[in-house]
Design a protein around this motif. Structure first.
Motif, PDB file in Angstrom:
ATOM      1  N   THR A   1       0.089  25.205   5.382  1.00 27.72           N
ATOM      2  CA  THR A   1       0.740  26.231   5.956  1.00 27.72           C
ATOM      3  C   THR A   1       0.458  27.779   4.636  1.00 27.72           C
ATOM      4  O   THR A   1       0.852  29.236   5.340  1.00 27.72           O
ATOM      5  CB  THR A   1       2.365  26.173   6.453  1.00 27.72           C
ATOM      6  N   THR A   2       0.830  27.406   3.719  1.00 29.90           N
ATOM      7  CA  THR A   2       0.874  28.707   2.823  1.00 29.90           C
ATOM      8  C   THR A   2      -0.415  28.537   1.858  1.00 29.90           C
ATOM      9  O   THR A   2      -0.154  29.193   0.740  1.00 29.90           O
ATOM     10  CB  THR A   2       2.200  28.867   1.255  1.00 29.90           C
ATOM     11  N   GLY A   3      -1.232  27.906   1.999  1.00 27.07           N
ATOM     12  CA  GLY A   3      -2.492  28.042   1.035  1.00 27.07           C
ATOM     13  C   GLY A   3      -3.103  26.531   1.032  1.00 27.07           C
ATOM     14  O   GLY A   3      -3.083  26.091   2.098  1.00 27.07           O
ATOM     15  N   ARG A   4      -4.186  26.247   0.102  1.00 20.82           N
ATOM     16  CA  ARG A   4      -4.842  25.533   0.303  1.00 20.82           C
ATOM     17  C   ARG A   4      -3.953  23.958   0.283  1.00 20.82           C
ATOM     18  O   ARG A   4      -3.121  24.052  -0.602  1.00 20.82           O
ATOM     19  CB  ARG A   4      -6.183  24.670  -0.834  1.00 20.82           C
ATOM     20  N   PRO A   5      -4.285  22.615   1.053  1.00 21.41           N
ATOM     21  CA  PRO A   5      -3.304  21.694   1.042  1.00 21.41           C
ATOM     22  C   PRO A   5      -3.598  20.719   0.009  1.00 21.41           C
ATOM     23  O   PRO A   5      -3.999  20.449  -1.409  1.00 21.41           O
ATOM     24  CB  PRO A   5      -4.029  20.968   2.407  1.00 21.41           C
ATOM     25  N   LYS A   6      -2.194  20.119  -0.224  1.00 14.36           N
ATOM     26  CA  LYS A   6      -2.160  18.997  -1.854  1.00 14.36           C
ATOM     27  C   LYS A   6      -1.731  18.327  -1.282  1.00 14.36           C
ATOM     28  O   LYS A   6      -0.301  17.460  -0.593  1.00 14.36           O
ATOM     29  CB  LYS A   6      -0.494  19.976  -2.181  1.00 14.36           C
ATOM     30  N   GLY A   7      -2.084  17.433  -2.069  1.00 12.84           N
ATOM     31  CA  GLY A   7      -2.213  15.754  -1.761  1.00 12.84           C
ATOM     32  C   GLY A   7      -0.747  15.274  -2.543  1.00 12.84           C
ATOM     33  O   GLY A   7      -0.363  15.922  -3.550  1.00 12.84           O
ATOM     34  N   ILE A   8       0.635  15.260  -1.500  1.00 11.36           N
ATOM     35  CA  ILE A   8       1.637  14.214  -2.706  1.00 11.36           C
ATOM     36  C   ILE A   8       1.631  12.829  -2.734  1.00 11.36           C
ATOM     37  O   ILE A   8       1.082  11.938  -1.639  1.00 11.36           O
ATOM     38  CB  ILE A   8       2.387  14.908  -1.198  1.00 11.36           C
ATOM     39  N   ARG A   9       1.114  12.530  -4.063  1.00 10.65           N
ATOM     40  CA  ARG A   9       1.176  11.279  -4.814  1.00 10.65           C
ATOM     41  C   ARG A   9       2.295  10.428  -4.999  1.00 10.65           C
ATOM     42  O   ARG A   9       3.400  11.030  -5.521  1.00 10.65           O
ATOM     43  CB  ARG A   9       0.125  11.165  -5.946  1.00 10.65           C
ATOM     44  N   PRO A  10       3.025   9.582  -4.010  1.00 10.88           N
ATOM     45  CA  PRO A  10       3.866   9.257  -3.651  1.00 10.88           C
ATOM     46  C   PRO A  10       3.966   7.992  -4.923  1.00 10.88           C
ATOM     47  O   PRO A  10       3.237   7.496  -5.377  1.00 10.88           O
ATOM     48  CB  PRO A  10       3.985   7.903  -2.609  1.00 10.88           C
TER      49      PRO A  10
ATOM     50  N   GLY B   1       0.406  -1.031   0.402  1.00 10.41           N
ATOM     51  CA  GLY B   1       0.062  -0.136   0.012  1.00 10.41           C
ATOM     52  C   GLY B   1       0.451   1.254  -0.043  1.00 10.41           C
ATOM     53  O   GLY B   1       2.444   1.399  -0.022  1.00 10.41           O
ATOM     54  N   MET B   2       0.357   2.407  -0.336  1.00 11.82           N
ATOM     55  CA  MET B   2       0.997   3.586   0.295  1.00 11.82           C
ATOM     56  C   MET B   2      -0.131   4.495   1.029  1.00 11.82           C
ATOM     57  O   MET B   2      -0.960   4.475   1.520  1.00 11.82           O
ATOM     58  CB  MET B   2       0.971   4.285  -1.299  1.00 11.82           C
ATOM     59  N   VAL B   3       1.099   6.062   0.950  1.00 11.85           N
ATOM     60  CA  VAL B   3       0.218   7.124   1.902  1.00 11.85           C
ATOM     61  C   VAL B   3       0.093   8.481   1.361  1.00 11.85           C
ATOM     62  O   VAL B   3       1.687   8.609   0.943  1.00 11.85           O
ATOM     63  CB  VAL B   3       1.085   7.085   3.549  1.00 11.85           C
ATOM     64  N   MET B   4      -1.070   8.811   1.122  1.00 10.87           N
ATOM     65  CA  MET B   4      -1.063   9.730   0.462  1.00 10.87           C
ATOM     66  C   MET B   4      -1.457  11.328   1.736  1.00 10.87           C
ATOM     67  O   MET B   4      -2.347  11.638   1.862  1.00 10.87           O
ATOM     68  CB  MET B   4      -2.015  10.150  -0.880  1.00 10.87           C
ATOM     69  N   LEU B   5      -0.205  11.314   2.017  1.00 12.25           N
ATOM     70  CA  LEU B   5      -0.341  13.108   3.328  1.00 12.25           C
ATOM     71  C   LEU B   5      -0.425  14.462   1.945  1.00 12.25           C
ATOM     72  O   LEU B   5       0.017  14.706   1.056  1.00 12.25           O
ATOM     73  CB  LEU B   5       1.306  12.825   3.098  1.00 12.25           C
ATOM     74  N   TYR B   6      -1.175  14.699   2.962  1.00 11.21           N
ATOM     75  CA  TYR B   6      -2.056  16.080   2.372  1.00 11.21           C
ATOM     76  C   TYR B   6      -0.947  17.357   3.096  1.00 11.21           C
ATOM     77  O   TYR B   6      -0.332  17.747   4.128  1.00 11.21           O
ATOM     78  CB  TYR B   6      -2.836  16.482   2.507  1.00 11.21           C
ATOM     79  N   SER B   7       0.128  18.180   2.263  1.00 17.05           N
ATOM     80  CA  SER B   7       0.624  19.329   2.595  1.00 17.05           C
ATOM     81  C   SER B   7       0.169  20.218   4.161  1.00 17.05           C
ATOM     82  O   SER B   7      -1.897  19.770   4.292  1.00 17.05           O
ATOM     83  CB  SER B   7       1.838  19.993   1.644  1.00 17.05           C
ATOM     84  N   SER B   8       0.413  20.816   4.886  1.00 13.68           N
ATOM     85  CA  SER B   8      -0.384  21.204   6.037  1.00 13.68           C
ATOM     86  C   SER B   8      -0.442  22.992   5.587  1.00 13.68           C
ATOM     87  O   SER B   8      -1.345  22.623   7.107  1.00 13.68           O
ATOM     88  CB  SER B   8       0.810  21.550   7.536  1.00 13.68           C
TER      89      SER B   8
END
Length: 512
Positions: A162-171, A153-160
C-alpha cells in the motif's frame, strides 16, 4: 498433539474440516490429513528442505488447506501471493522469496505468461489447468504416510504494497520445531477470544486465504477441531445465509464487511437466523464508532476486536462490553508489551498520540531489507507496525492512523482515517478514501475519493451534501478540497485500501 488436525483425523476422521460455502464442497479431517502428507512428500521430491520456500497464487479453494498443513509438516516456508497483483509484481515476490516452485490455478492464466517470461526456470504446478491438472497429478503420485523428517513450517507474508513495493515479513523461527507443538495464537484464541477447544466450533472465513488473519485464524481453528466454512468471495447477504445454513459459531471480519452489512436493506438483514453466532472477531483497520455500535446493537455483545499485524509482534483485544465503555478503542495488550513513543523515541503519557511499538521476545525481520527492519525498530529493541495512536488512563489503545497515510497541509498534520470514518456513515456512501495530493500553496491538499451507493447520485449536489454533513465534525483545514466520485475503490478483499495507487495517480496529474 491432541489439539492438532492429525489428532482430529484419528479421533473424528469423517468430521468436516473444510466446507466451501458457495459450492458446498467438503474435505474431512482424514482427507485433509492424507492430502497434507502427500504434499509434504511432494515438496521433498522437488528438493525442498526445512526453510525452503514455495509460493501460492490461488483463489479461495479447498486445496489451500492441503498446502498449509503439508507445509506445516515439511518445515517449508509457504509464501501466499495476493491474487490482485500484476505479473511483474508476482514475479518480484517469487524472486525475492527465492521460491522453488509456484502453485496456481487456471483462474490466473492471464498473468501466467508474464510470470513465465520473468521467471523462465521456475516450475509451475497448475490446478484445473487447460493443459491438465499438474498439481493433482503430482500430488496423487505421492505416498499417504507421513514423511520421516517432519518439522514445523512457517508462512512468509508480503506486505500489501500500500505504500511501496511489498516486503516479505520473515517470521522468527518457531520456538519449538515439533510440528505438533502449540502455537501462541492458540492461547490467544481460547483464553482471549473465547474460542472453544472441544471441536464444536464452526468458523466462517469470508476473506482471501492469502492474508495473515485468514491463514492464522483458520489454522488455529483447525487445531481446535473446528469446521471451517470458507466463502469463495465475500458478499454480505451470502455471509448471513452461510451463518444460518452452517450454524456458524465464530467468524472473522474487517470494518469494510460491516459497512457492507449495514448498507443492506433492513428486511434482508432480518431474513436470516443468526442465533448460532457466538463470537465475531474483527480487525485490519480502525472501525468507525457508529458502524461498530450499530453492529453490536444488531448482533449483540459478541463483536470482539483485536489489533495486530502480519508481523505478529503484539496484539490487543477488546470485548463488546469493554468497547461500549471505551468507544473507539482496539483494546488492552494481550500479547507483547505496548509502548507509545514520540519522534525522539521517548515514551508519551496517556492521551498523547505517538508511534505504537510492541516489546516482544519473538520479532520478525523484513526479508532482504535490513533498512526497513532497522526503521521499524526502537533503540530499546521494540518494533512498530507504523501506526499512530494513544492509550487512555485505563491503558486502552486507540488508533489514529497509519504514519504513512498522514497528510501535511499548510504545516498541519491531518489523519485521513477520521475523515473516512465520517464519510462511510453517510447513507449515500458505500466507501471512501482520503489522500493528500500535491498542492503548490499548501504542500498537500485533502482529496476525498468517494464511492456512492448509486453512481447516479454523484455530482455537485452530493458534494454539497457531504460538505454540510462533515462541517460540524471537521475543522476547515481537514475539509476535503476536492471530492472525486468513482464506482469503486482499489481495495483488497481483506479491507486494505491501496492508497498508493490513488496518491500516485494524483501525483502524476500534478506533474503533468
Amino acid at each position: 498433539m491432541n489439539l492438532h488436525p492429525v489428532a482430529h483425523a484419528v479421533s473424528r476422521p469423517d468430521h468436516p474440516a473444510v466446507i466451501m460455502s458457495g459450492s458446498g464442497a467438503q474435505m474431512t479431517f482424514k482427507e485433509m490429513d492424507d492430502a497434507a502428507n502427500r504434499f509434504s512428500h511432494l515438496v521433498r521430491a522437488r528438493g525442498l528442505g526445512v526453510g525452503d520456500a514455495f509460493a501460492v497464487l490461488l483463489e479461495n479453494r479447498i486445496e489451500y488447506f492441503t498446502l498449509i498443513w503439508g507445509s506445516q509438516r515439511a518445515g517449508t516456508m509457504l509464501v501466499p501471493i495476493s491474487t490482485r497483483l500484476t505479473a511483474p509484481e508476482i514475479a518480484y515476490i517469487l524472486k525475492d522469496s527465492e521460491a522453488k516452485f509456484l502453485i496456481t490455478s487456471d483462474a490466473y492464466r492471464g498473468v501466467l505468461d508474464g510470470i513465465r517470461a520473468e521467471c523462465p526456470e521456475l516450475p509451475i504446478l497448475v490446478v484445473d489447468g487447460d493443459a491438465g491438472d499438474s498439481f493433482h497429478q503430482e500430488l496423487s503420485a505421492q505416498p499417504v504416510e507421513p514423511i520421516a523428517d517432519q518439522s514445523a513450517g512457517m508462512v512468509m507474508l508480503y506486505s500489501s504494497g500500500t505504500t511501496g513495493r511489498p516486503k516479505g515479513i520473515r517470521p522468527a523461527p518457531p520456538a519449538d520445531p515439533d510440528p505438533f507443538a502449540p502455537v501462541p495464537l492458540m492461547g490467544l484464541a481460547t483464553m482471549g477470544a473465547g474460542m472453544p477447544a472441544d471441536g464444536s466450533m464452526v468458523y466462517l472465513s469470508p476473506a482471501p486465504l492469502y492474508h495473515a488473519a485468514p491463514i492464522g485464524w483458520c489454522s488455529v481453528a483447525h487445531r481446535l477441531g473446528a469446521t471451517i466454512v470458507v466463502m469463495e468471495k465475500f458478499d454480505p447477504e451470502a455471509a448471513l445465509a452461510a451463518i444460518e445454513k452452517y450454524r456458524v459459531t465464530d467468524s472473522q471480519w474487517v470494518p469494510t464487511h460491516f459497512v457492507r452489512f449495514l448498507k443492506l436493506e433492513p428486511e434482508v438483514r432480518q431474513r436470516y437466523d443468526l442465533s448460532s453466532h457466538q463470537r465475531a472477531l474483527h480487525a485490519a483497520a480502525p472501525c468507525p464508532v457508529p458502524i461498530k455500535r450499530e453492529m453490536i446493537e444488531w448482533w449483540g455483545p459478541i463483536v470482539n476486536e483485536y489489533y495486530a499485524g502480519s508481523e505478529s509482534i503484539g496484539m490487543t483485544l477488546v470485548k463488546s462490553e469493554q468497547w461500549l465503555a471505551h468507544p473507539g478503542t482496539v483494546g488492552l495488550p494481550i500479547y507483547g508489551k505496548l509502548h507509545i513513543c514520540g519522534p525522539d523515541g521517548e515514551e508519551l503519557p496517556a492521551g498523547q498520540d505517538g508511534l505504537i511499538y510492541f516489546e516482544n521476545d519473538l520479532l520478525p525481520t523484513y526479508h532482504n531489507d535490513p533498512e526497513k527492519t532497522r526503521e521499524a525498530m526502537h533503540p530499546k529493541g521494540w518494533m512498530t507496525l507504523g501506526d499512530i495512536g494513544h492509550v487512555d488512563a485505563d491503558g486502552f489503545l486507540y488508533l489514529t492512523d497509519r504514519k504513512s497515510h498522514m497528510i501535511i497541509s499548510g504545516g498541519v498534520n491531518i489523519y485521513p482515517q477520521e475523515i473516512e470514518n465520517l464519510l462511510v456513515t453517510h447513507e449515500k456512501i458505500m466507501d471512501a478514501a482520503v489522500i493528500g495530493a500535491p498542492c503548490p500553496d499548501l504542500g498537500e491538499k485533502v482529496v476525498a475519493v468517494v464511492q456512492p451507493r448509486d453512481m447516479a447520485d454523484a455530482g455537485d449536489a452530493l458534494e454539497a451534501e457531504l460538505r454540510e454533513f462533515l462541517a460540524p465534525s471537521l475543522s476547515r483545514i481537514k475539509m476535503p478540497k476536492l471530492f472525486d466520485f468513482r464506482p469503486d475503490l482499489p481495495r483488497e478483499a481483506n479491507g486494505k485500501l491501496y492508497k498508493r495507487e490513488l496518491r500516485d495517480e494524483y501525483a502524476a496529474k500534478a506533474a503533468s
